[in-house]
Enzyme design. Sequence first.
Site, PDB file in Angstrom:
ATOM      1  N   ALA A 268       0.659  -1.158  -0.015  1.00  0.00           N
ATOM      2  CA  ALA A 268      -0.108  -0.042   0.032  1.00  0.00           C
ATOM      3  C   ALA A 268       1.014   1.315  -0.010  1.00  0.00           C
ATOM      4  O   ALA A 268       2.122   1.127   0.574  1.00  0.00           O
ATOM      5  CB  ALA A 268      -0.839  -0.090   1.369  1.00  0.00           C
TER       6      ALA A 268
ATOM      7  N   GLY B 145       0.664  -5.091   0.724  1.00  0.00           N
ATOM      8  CA  GLY B 145      -0.701  -5.027  -0.170  1.00  0.00           C
ATOM      9  C   GLY B 145      -0.393  -5.650  -1.537  1.00  0.00           C
ATOM     10  O   GLY B 145      -1.166  -6.215  -2.163  1.00  0.00           O
TER      11      GLY B 145
ATOM     12  N   GLU C 228      -0.627  -9.298  -1.170  1.00  0.00           N
ATOM     13  CA  GLU C 228      -1.890  -9.691  -0.950  1.00  0.00           C
ATOM     14  C   GLU C 228      -2.723  -9.537  -1.946  1.00  0.00           C
ATOM     15  O   GLU C 228      -3.727 -10.395  -2.289  1.00  0.00           O
ATOM     16  CB  GLU C 228      -2.523  -8.532  -0.019  1.00  0.00           C
ATOM     17  CG  GLU C 228      -2.000  -8.831   1.622  1.00  0.00           C
ATOM     18  CD  GLU C 228      -2.216  -7.811   2.596  1.00  0.00           C
ATOM     19  OE1 GLU C 228      -2.245  -6.351   2.144  1.00  0.00           O
ATOM     20  OE2 GLU C 228      -2.879  -8.127   3.724  1.00  0.00           O
TER      21      GLU C 228
ATOM     22  N   GLU D 215       4.750  -5.419   7.056  1.00  0.00           N
ATOM     23  CA  GLU D 215       3.824  -4.360   7.845  1.00  0.00           C
ATOM     24  C   GLU D 215       4.434  -4.295   8.961  1.00  0.00           C
ATOM     25  O   GLU D 215       4.637  -3.138   9.629  1.00  0.00           O
ATOM     26  CB  GLU D 215       2.449  -4.593   7.773  1.00  0.00           C
ATOM     27  CG  GLU D 215       1.713  -4.556   6.141  1.00  0.00           C
ATOM     28  CD  GLU D 215       1.717  -5.773   5.461  1.00  0.00           C
ATOM     29  OE1 GLU D 215       2.679  -6.789   5.746  1.00  0.00           O
ATOM     30  OE2 GLU D 215       1.018  -5.888   4.590  1.00  0.00           O
TER      31      GLU D 215
HETATM   32  N1  CO8 Z   1       4.321   3.325  -0.524  1.00  0.00           N
HETATM   33  C1  CO8 Z   1       5.344   4.236  -1.054  1.00  0.00           C
HETATM   34  N2  CO8 Z   1       6.409   4.426  -1.445  1.00  0.00           N
HETATM   35  C2  CO8 Z   1       7.004   3.293  -1.594  1.00  0.00           C
HETATM   36  C3  CO8 Z   1       6.716   1.993  -1.124  1.00  0.00           C
HETATM   37  C4  CO8 Z   1       5.231   2.079  -0.583  1.00  0.00           C
HETATM   38  N3  CO8 Z   1       4.676   0.925  -0.030  1.00  0.00           N
HETATM   39  N4  CO8 Z   1       7.607   1.227  -1.653  1.00  0.00           N
HETATM   40  C5  CO8 Z   1       8.604   1.847  -1.970  1.00  0.00           C
HETATM   41  N5  CO8 Z   1       8.334   3.173  -2.220  1.00  0.00           N
HETATM   42  C6  CO8 Z   1       9.021   4.146  -2.842  1.00  0.00           C
HETATM   43  C7  CO8 Z   1      10.419   4.438  -2.049  1.00  0.00           C
HETATM   44  O1  CO8 Z   1       9.838   5.526  -0.800  1.00  0.00           O
HETATM   45  C8  CO8 Z   1      11.245   5.412  -3.062  1.00  0.00           C
HETATM   46  O2  CO8 Z   1      10.739   6.513  -3.542  1.00  0.00           O
HETATM   47  P1  CO8 Z   1      11.860   7.756  -3.816  1.00  0.00           P
HETATM   48  O3  CO8 Z   1      12.766   6.976  -4.757  1.00  0.00           O
HETATM   49  O4  CO8 Z   1      11.188   8.873  -3.817  1.00  0.00           O
HETATM   50  O5  CO8 Z   1      12.767   7.756  -2.419  1.00  0.00           O
HETATM   51  C9  CO8 Z   1      10.824   4.313  -4.187  1.00  0.00           C
HETATM   52  O6  CO8 Z   1       9.752   3.789  -3.818  1.00  0.00           O
HETATM   53  C10 CO8 Z   1      12.039   3.341  -4.620  1.00  0.00           C
HETATM   54  O7  CO8 Z   1      12.327   2.486  -3.135  1.00  0.00           O
HETATM   55  P2  CO8 Z   1      13.581   2.131  -2.610  1.00  0.00           P
HETATM   56  O8  CO8 Z   1      14.490   3.396  -2.837  1.00  0.00           O
HETATM   57  O9  CO8 Z   1      13.279   2.159  -1.146  1.00  0.00           O
HETATM   58  O10 CO8 Z   1      13.918   0.992  -3.287  1.00  0.00           O
HETATM   59  P3  CO8 Z   1      15.096  -0.250  -2.539  1.00  0.00           P
HETATM   60  O11 CO8 Z   1      15.465  -0.830  -3.863  1.00  0.00           O
HETATM   61  O12 CO8 Z   1      15.905   0.414  -1.710  1.00  0.00           O
HETATM   62  O13 CO8 Z   1      14.099  -0.709  -1.729  1.00  0.00           O
HETATM   63  C11 CO8 Z   1      11.992  -2.138  -0.998  1.00  0.00           C
HETATM   64  C12 CO8 Z   1      12.706  -1.653  -2.160  1.00  0.00           C
HETATM   65  C13 CO8 Z   1      12.625  -3.160  -0.172  1.00  0.00           C
HETATM   66  C14 CO8 Z   1      10.717  -2.811  -1.718  1.00  0.00           C
HETATM   67  C15 CO8 Z   1      11.232  -0.710   0.053  1.00  0.00           C
HETATM   68  O14 CO8 Z   1      11.131   0.050  -1.158  1.00  0.00           O
HETATM   69  C16 CO8 Z   1      10.474  -1.238   0.833  1.00  0.00           C
HETATM   70  O15 CO8 Z   1      10.830  -1.665   1.860  1.00  0.00           O
HETATM   71  N6  CO8 Z   1       9.158  -0.675   0.573  1.00  0.00           N
HETATM   72  C17 CO8 Z   1       8.268  -0.860   1.519  1.00  0.00           C
HETATM   73  C18 CO8 Z   1       7.675  -2.119   1.754  1.00  0.00           C
HETATM   74  C19 CO8 Z   1       6.391  -2.179   2.765  1.00  0.00           C
HETATM   75  O16 CO8 Z   1       6.694  -1.973   3.892  1.00  0.00           O
HETATM   76  N7  CO8 Z   1       5.333  -2.588   2.218  1.00  0.00           N
HETATM   77  C20 CO8 Z   1       4.162  -2.554   3.010  1.00  0.00           C
HETATM   78  C21 CO8 Z   1       3.490  -1.556   2.971  1.00  0.00           C
HETATM   79  S1  CO8 Z   1       2.093  -1.522   4.049  1.00  0.00           S
HETATM   80  C22 CO8 Z   1       0.930  -2.316   3.380  1.00  0.00           C
HETATM   81  O17 CO8 Z   1       0.983  -2.819   2.459  1.00  0.00           O
HETATM   82  C23 CO8 Z   1      -0.496  -2.632   4.097  1.00  0.00           C
HETATM   83  C24 CO8 Z   1      -1.638  -3.251   3.332  1.00  0.00           C
HETATM   84  C25 CO8 Z   1      -2.999  -2.942   3.650  1.00  0.00           C
HETATM   85  C26 CO8 Z   1      -3.961  -2.902   2.537  1.00  0.00           C
HETATM   86  C27 CO8 Z   1      -4.949  -2.462   2.810  1.00  0.00           C
HETATM   87  C28 CO8 Z   1      -5.945  -1.964   1.802  1.00  0.00           C
HETATM   88  C29 CO8 Z   1      -7.280  -1.309   2.332  1.00  0.00           C
END
Ligand code: CO8
Length: 262
Positions: A70, A113, A116, A136
């Site tokens: 998400a 998400g 999911e 998460e």
């Molecule tokens: N949301 C927003 N932005 C994101 C997300 C995200 N989930 N994931 C990555 N980005 C962005 C980063 O902020 C970054 O942006 P910028 O270039 O502007 O700094 C860009 O994408 C690239 O990401 P990274 O620089 O972090 O890339 P890496 O290769 O270093 O890392 C990862 C990749 C490991 C995937 C890392 O980005 C990461 O850990 N992302 C978050 C993963 C996460 O925590 N996901 C869970 C989110 S919570 C959720 O999904 C709850 C679901 C509930 C659903 C409910 C629906 C109703």
Amino acid sequence: MKTFENILVEKNYKGHEHIALVQLNRPKVLNALSTDLMRDVVEAFFLLEDDKDVRVIILTGSDRAFAAGADIGQMMEASPIDQINDNRFRTWKQLSLITKPIIAAVNGFALGGGCELAMSCDFIIAGDSAKFGQPEIKIGTIPGAGGTQRLTRAIGKSKAMMMVLTGEMMDAYQAEKDGLVAKVVPSETLLQETFEVAKSISDRAPVAVKLAKEAVNMAYETSLKDGMEYERRNFYLTFSSKDQKEGMRAFMEKRAPKYQGN
Ligand code: CO8
């Protein structure tokens, strides 16, 4: 087909009239699933559901990410009431109303998400670069769109619990071994291989495909006894279709069937 802000939709994928491709398209944020993106996905799915030419839908992301979860930026300061008013769960729920098969073709990250969403599809084909996880817990919350439920049903309690509590990722081969993924293929050929599987499904009788999908899904929802009953009724129902007659006759006449979808 309408154009969308956050996804690309291609009917007649690779020139095949029965296959459609939906591609998540927010590359700068690794296809983070904003409310608008999920609305786009659901709207596109319903348009394809209503399109009688389409028999199979493929959902994919980019080489780097199917979807990294998400949109954290969008959620960060939200209150529970904001989440309720945003009605995101209603959008997610609608995914289960699609009766045509949806295959998730996953390369790169499928996290939170994103994992999911892949699990909400009918099955997952993974490129060997794919990484699945419910991270998460690392950002102070828990899965909210089925991660604790679908992952547990897919890989069992012990493994799902470890993933949900540590937030660590699982690679494509482990995901296949544990039953989360139907098949692992080289990342470079993911879409071609998924297309071949979609083609094989699109060659089958469409009504039987829908009834089979519905019956398999019922295995999640009910007891074995009721599920068997449900399956039997869908089995009987296929005998009211012309395609069942055509399929069996074609077999007996040693020729390929010609299905009309009725
Ligand atoms: N949301 C927003 N932005 C994101 C997300 C995200 N989930 N994931 C990555 N980005 C962005 C980063 O902020 C970054 O942006 P910028 O270039 O502007 O700094 C860009 O994408 C690239 O990401 P990274 O620089 O972090 O890339 P890496 O290769 O270093 O890392 C990862 C990749 C490991 C995937 C890392 O980005 C990461 O850990 N992302 C978050 C993963 C996460 O925590 N996901 C869970 C989110 S919570 C959720 O999904 C709850 C679901 C509930 C659903 C409910 C629906 C109703």
